[in-house]
Design a protein around this motif. Sequence first.
Motif, PDB file in Angstrom:
ATOM      1  N   ALA A  96       0.833  -1.199   0.000  1.00 29.45           N
ATOM      2  CA  ALA A  96       0.000   0.000   0.000  1.00 29.45           C
ATOM      3  C   ALA A  96       0.872   1.255   0.000  1.00 29.45           C
ATOM      4  CB  ALA A  96      -0.926   0.013   1.217  1.00 29.45           C
ATOM      5  N   GLY A 134      -3.546   6.052  -1.694  1.00 27.99           N
ATOM      6  CA  GLY A 134      -4.296   5.706  -2.904  1.00 27.99           C
ATOM      7  C   GLY A 134      -5.655   5.159  -2.535  1.00 27.99           C
ATOM      8  N   ASP A 135      -5.893   3.913  -2.923  1.00 28.94           N
ATOM      9  CA  ASP A 135      -7.155   3.267  -2.567  1.00 28.94           C
ATOM     10  C   ASP A 135      -7.251   3.087  -1.053  1.00 28.94           C
ATOM     11  OD1 ASP A 135      -7.811   3.076  -5.246  1.00 28.94           O
ATOM     12  OD2 ASP A 135      -7.007   1.047  -5.454  1.00 28.94           O
ATOM     13  N   ASN A 136      -8.489   3.021  -0.578  1.00 29.28           N
ATOM     14  CA  ASN A 136      -8.769   2.758   0.831  1.00 29.28           C
ATOM     15  C   ASN A 136      -9.262   1.317   0.928  1.00 29.28           C
ATOM     16  OD1 ASN A 136      -9.637   2.734   3.483  1.00 29.28           O
ATOM     17  ND2 ASN A 136     -10.998   4.476   3.296  1.00 29.28           N
ATOM     18  N   PRO A 137      -8.343   0.342   1.012  1.00 33.31           N
ATOM     19  CA  PRO A 137      -8.716  -1.065   0.791  1.00 33.31           C
ATOM     20  C   PRO A 137      -9.625  -1.671   1.848  1.00 33.31           C
ATOM     21  CG  PRO A 137      -6.447  -0.905   1.536  1.00 33.31           C
ATOM     22  CD  PRO A 137      -6.900   0.493   1.272  1.00 33.31           C
ATOM     23  N   ALA A 195      -9.677   7.174   5.527  1.00 35.87           N
ATOM     24  CA  ALA A 195      -8.526   6.396   5.037  1.00 35.87           C
ATOM     25  C   ALA A 195      -7.424   6.260   6.085  1.00 35.87           C
ATOM     26  CB  ALA A 195      -7.963   7.000   3.747  1.00 35.87           C
TER      27      ALA A 195
END
Length: 216
Positions: free
Chosen positions: A114, A166-169, A175
Amino acid sequence: MKVGIIRFPGSNCDRDVFHALQLAGAQPDYVWWNQRDLSQFEAIVIPGGFSYGDYLRAGAIAAITPVIDGIKDIVKEEKPVLGICNGAQILAEVGLVPGVFTLNEKAQFICEWADLKVRTNRTPFTHLYQKNEVIKMPIAHAEGRYYTEYIDELRDQDQIVLGFAGDNPNGSLDAITGVCDLEGRVCAVMPHPERASESILGSDDGLKFFKGILDF
């Protein structure tokens, strides 16, 4: 500098943390869950894993073991404490950091690299980074979604340590994937800096987490 690494039944990142601390120049040693006196250590790291099999919920059983009293004494002595992944869940469970780390938004285990933003560098573990610096470390958890009812206070008091860049998995609030106590000496992060301590692993961005303890 002597740094204690807490071991519970089910800890599985303790040796990784030991190696990373050695790389940073510290003198690490293991501490079992039933030890109360931690006064010989200048800092404490609670590594990742699945303490007590994550029964009830992650960190719940570890939170009532004798070593927690020793960790609270370390906090009172104003010594740094870092919780990584399961260690972060334990620190939240015992109230040493605000909020909770709960089940991921999608009910599955996430294991991936991440991109992370360092949202504060006032802690012993992040002060070698630039604020808002983007670093790369892996995450590996099923209960890493951060939530708090006091998000405004966390922002105002500069208690957000790491956030997904980036993405918030896992669906964390704002986030967020790392927080600290009000003083900044107790830090709980879901990503694994010990797994990003050497370039051969894919990144050495995490090594400063451990070097920061010594520098602090």
